[in-house]
Design an enzyme around this catalytic site. Sequence first.
Site, short mmCIF file in Angstrom:
data_model
loop_
_atom_site.label_atom_id
_atom_site.label_comp_id
_atom_site.label_asym_id
_atom_site.label_seq_id
_atom_site.Cartn_x
_atom_site.Cartn_y
_atom_site.Cartn_z
NE ARG A 197 -2.68 -0.98 2.85
CZ ARG A 197 -3.35 -2.01 2.40
NH1 ARG A 197 -4.32 -1.85 1.57
NH2 ARG A 197 -3.06 -3.23 2.80
CB THR A 198 3.51 2.43 2.31
OG1 THR A 198 2.74 2.09 3.45
CG2 THR A 198 4.25 3.71 2.56
CE LYS A 253 24.75 -12.40 5.53
NZ LYS A 253 23.74 -13.11 4.79
NE ARG A 300 7.27 0.36 5.40
CZ ARG A 300 5.99 0.04 5.50
NH1 ARG A 300 5.60 -1.20 5.43
NH2 ARG A 300 5.10 0.98 5.67
CG HIS A 329 4.20 4.53 8.44
ND1 HIS A 329 4.58 5.26 7.33
CD2 HIS A 329 3.50 3.48 7.96
CE1 HIS A 329 4.12 4.66 6.24
NE2 HIS A 329 3.46 3.58 6.61
#
Lengths: 180, 648
Positions: free
Chosen positions: B58-59, B87, B108, B136
């Site tokens: 959605r975001t 890593k 994100r 958020h």
Amino acid sequence: MTPKPRVVLDAAALARSVRRIAHEIAERSDGASTVVLVGVVRRGAFLAERIAAELARTSQIQVPVGTLDISSYRDDGKGAPGDPRLLARDIPFVLDGKRVVLVDDVLYTGRTVRAALDALSDLGRAESIQLAVLVDRGERELPIRADYVGKNIEAPAGQRVYVRLSEVDGADAVIIGNGK
Amino acid sequence: MTRLPKIDLVSIEDLELPEIERIFALADGFAAALDRGETLSAANGLVMATLFYEPSTRTRLSFESAMHRLGGAVISSADMNASSAAKGESLADTARIVSAYADLIVLRHPHDGAARVAADYAACPIINAGDGSREHPTQTLCDLFILRRKKGKLKGLTVALCGDLKFGRTVHSLIYALARFGANILAVPTAGMDVPDYVLARLAAERHYSFSTVTMDELKTLAGGLDALYLTPSAPHQMALFTGDVPLDKIPAAEPPASLDAFYVTRLQKERIAATQPRPGEYVRFDARALKGHRAQEAVVMHPLPRTGELAYELDSDPRAVYFEQAAAGVPVRMAIIAWLLEHKRDAHRVSPAAAETARITAEPAPRCANANCITRFEGAYLHPRFKLARAADRGLLALRCDFCERELRVEFVGHARSHRYYRYDENLYGYVHNWIAEGSLAVFDSVKQAEENGYEPYKRGPQREVMNDAEIATAVESLADQVIADVQDLTNVSIVGVVSHGAMLAVRIRDQIAAKSGVRPPAAALDVYNPGATVVALDGGDAFAVQDRALVIVDDVINSGWTVQRAMNALWQRGRPATVKLAVLIDRGHRALPIRPNYVGKSIPTSRTDRVQVRLAPPDSGLKHHAHDRVMIYSMLEAAKSPQDAR
């Protein structure tokens, strides 16, 4: 000849042990509101719940309860090395400044407790961490000792101590038996 | 080169209220334009990069749609994975490099505070699309936008927050924002999913804001039209009602709200709960009945979606159900954020209110953030700790809030790097500490031991008395060696590890005694627990010190709380799995804070908590027989302002 499994704590004795541990915690915490319980998954978590219920019933102390699964911190190859991201826990309170009572079913080598201390110190700065165990069977490999012990028992090496709790096993008992 | 001003949106706190209002006004315009089917071109020529280290549909889609709707372009990487990135490339490097390809980065990330790090290193603006369990902010803007749209205002609204109020990052951001806009909150958590303490503490300390928490049943009573909300006083944890200065149990219950304006229901965050945990209480479920009472007549129902059973489908046709509109608002609100950035001059210099008063702690040893999921734990190679002074509830502790993840660190001992003095922290020192941070000379310590190992002296000390002289120390060392020989079955498997610095000196002496008495000379090593990375140095030169399957004896001069031993074991476990660990101490002074017991003790000395036991040992090259200057002294540490009895 192998000895038969024998019951060292029956349901009533187990309940008495839990009551006594709760009583000692109440006495030694001296009404401090900063006491929290953290049970080691799996049976330690249920014991922590029982101790909390006992504290609420007899001493009118509401104590928050969290759980800690240290399988990822173990050093016996059964879990990944201590990566805090893998640490399964449900500790719905901040540990900083708290008097933590860590609850487990059996104290034996001390390795589980060491791993739990590692995990807890990663999660916050507790004022102190005490240890409550239902059974101390001795034979320590590390300099760990318990603050609250339900029962000290001597079990020959090679024998296993089983803690049975009604939440998982249908009935309450502590049994010494042969390793599987 | 970026075409946008360097204004980052990491936290909802980065925006002033008028700025939020401006974004809403722009979003209103875009919503209308989208309705009319207009083609827009405000972001023509701009490139947005979406860096998602955690999956989200959605975001991500609403951001990408917003950029396309504004005529801009989107680039993204198909598979950003936190573990593979850990890593290889650092987050800082990735942010820096991608900011050369794009005018704007949407990030994100699974670790708390990651967006702040990216913002620090990227040349272009960073928009936080969720970092760990922290914030958020664009979701919060969408929530506030739809609420304001439906209700016409935010100030004075009464919003019930229902369900998982513990893990949901959207809900924490929303709580802070509602508090700032002056809305009333009614928390209705599922059992065991209460708003965390740190959120409540921060609201109380910074905004003098508090709210009521009720159970679902109590909410139904409320929604059923009763005049009073019943709060059970026997369960004080259910009434999170307090102000900054009054202890929890003394606060009167807040007036229950007269009516509700909105229900905000969250999904149970299954992915953040371990499978082995006890199941939380039955989750809330919202259906037509919950909305029946006249208090809820006007209340809109919001949900961040996706739903997993907590919202009945029968609600979808109710005009008060606005969750699909809420989701749809994602595009115009995110368009508005981009357009708002375009309204600023490219070289606009703007210090966000949240970033204004951070302190970088430069003195050694640097404190470590206590949050195991903090980005500084994963990108520590280049990230310097950065903290803000916070207000602690306890006068005897200094509270520092991590600038990346907001987690509070409470410190008992502080030091002044120039004078090399340490102090037990007290509120009276607050002003000094403030200045020391400004001049870069604040040091913080976990313990007195750590302070002294770093060469700090106590600010003031009381009269000293000697408790052991050189002969008594020699006898105690011999006794420790005897205890080890008597206890251990196979001396050839023993290795001795001393904790720097006095423990290491004692380790050599004990080892030499064991060698003289038994003919077996165990390897010895020095362990520096307060060194980052906790080094272990073999004291015999040559081979590296082996831990795996050895019977280790840890040696320290004084055991007090036990934290040093815990750290020592932790450091040794990084190097292997010892067969056994025994603990030898010259002095056990009591006051244990951990379930640790030494196996071998030279002497037990009862002390008071504020006593300092100081061991002085002649350096090893002065010869085994000439330890005339060996001493154990006790003195009382004087407090800066209060009597020692008041110390924690």
